[in-house]
Design an enzyme around this catalytic site. Structure first.
Site, PDB file in Angstrom:
ATOM      1  N   GLU A  93     -10.307   3.408   6.576  1.00 10.93           N
ATOM      2  CA  GLU A  93      -9.246   3.681   7.547  1.00 10.93           C
ATOM      3  C   GLU A  93      -9.482   4.968   8.344  1.00 10.93           C
ATOM      4  O   GLU A  93      -8.523   5.586   8.822  1.00 10.93           O
ATOM      5  CB  GLU A  93      -7.895   3.725   6.845  1.00 10.93           C
ATOM      6  N   HIS A 112      -2.937  10.551   6.106  1.00  6.92           N
ATOM      7  CA  HIS A 112      -2.513   9.164   5.902  1.00  6.92           C
ATOM      8  C   HIS A 112      -2.241   8.975   4.421  1.00  6.92           C
ATOM      9  O   HIS A 112      -3.116   9.221   3.588  1.00  6.92           O
ATOM     10  CB  HIS A 112      -3.580   8.169   6.357  1.00  6.92           C
ATOM     11  N   HIS A 183       2.919  -0.476   3.909  1.00  6.17           N
ATOM     12  CA  HIS A 183       1.646   0.193   3.689  1.00  6.17           C
ATOM     13  C   HIS A 183       1.826   1.679   3.381  1.00  6.17           C
ATOM     14  O   HIS A 183       1.458   2.129   2.296  1.00  6.17           O
ATOM     15  CB  HIS A 183       0.785  -0.024   4.951  1.00  6.17           C
TER      16      HIS A 183
HETATM   17 ZN   LIG Z   1      -3.767   3.167   3.856  1.00  7.53          ZN
END
Ligand SMILES: [Zn+2]
Length: 249
Positions: A93, A112, A183
């Site tokens: 990611e 993140h 998520h």
């Molecule tokens: Zn993630």
């Protein structure tokens, strides 16, 4: 230690490189990983990055490694396309970071995370709103990224392509935090200490908001109050950053 090219935070203080090749920025990034693990924001997953002081068209991010294990020598340099010359495996990611740095010149650091208290606000109709004075940066709104809009109905929800990274950056807009349905979330800031502070207090605000809503109708910070708290708290972040680093392994 020997001085190398580049400056920190726009100052004329040169970066220092130690014998193992690590720079101040790499060491600070490794420490940010450990702080976020210690504070329960990252676990075996998630990541934190910082825009390079030496070349703002690149950013620093650890190789594909659990955040608690990251050391300065694990840090890679990536382009705003998410590419790196480093042969070691990067994070899937990394496009989250690359496309946000591309879209937001003001952003110097990105976290993140999959921190759990935030998740309900990305999957329900209840917006995450600033309910305590340490989270005024959540105003005026916290957008939600819907992966299905760009990745289709059967995706794994991961932002693992440049295309999905662009869509996430568009959803973020000029906000400080974007929720990612089912998520996690992505937080941006003007420095590593600031983005760590924001990631921590996004999670705290989410916990407090759920608890407060159970009691009945809540009073949230107005946009004006939120702006005033940000102006007061931002210069104070260094105090917490010092403490968080000291207690992190
Ligand atoms: Zn993630």
């Amino acid at each position: 230690m020997t001085a190398v090219a580049g400056t920190r935070d726009g100052s004329d203080v040169p970066q220092e490189q130690s014998a193992d090749g690590s720079t101040d920025q790499r060491r600070e990034l490794a420490k940010a990983n450990h702080v976020l693990v210690d504070q329960g924001i990252l676990d075996g997953f998630g990541h934190v990055s910082v825009r390079s002081d030496e070349d703002p068209t690149t950013f620093l991010l650890a190789r594909n490694l659990a955040p608690g294990l990251v050391q300065p020598q694990d840090v890679q340099v990536l382009t705003l396309d998410g590419d790196t010359d480093d042969p070691r495996k990067p994070y899937l990611e990394r496009h989250i970071h690359a496309q946000i740095y591309r879209a937001r010149p003001d952003v110097r650091a990105v976290v993140h995370s999959h921190s759990p208290a935030v998740i309900p606000f990305g999957v329900s109709s209840v917006p995450l709103r600033p309910i305590l004075h340490m989270a005024g940066f959540l105003a005026p709104r916290v957008p939600v990224f819907e992966a299905r809009d760009t990745m289709g109905a059967g995706s794994d929800l991961l932002v693992s392509s440049a295309e999905s990274g662009v869509a996430l950056a568009e959803a973020l807009g000029d906000a400080a935090v974007v929720l990612m349905r089912g998520h996690g979330s992505t937080t941006v800031g003007g420095s590593l200490p600031e983005v760590v502070y924001r990631a921590i207090y996004t999670e705290v605000n989410a916990r407090v908001q759920v608890e407060a809503e159970r009691l009945g109708a809540c009073t949230y910070l107005t946009d004006e109050e939120a702006a005033a708290t940000v102006a007061t708290n931002t210069p104070q972040i260094g105090r917490a950053w010092q403490y968080w680093q000291d207690r992190a392994v």
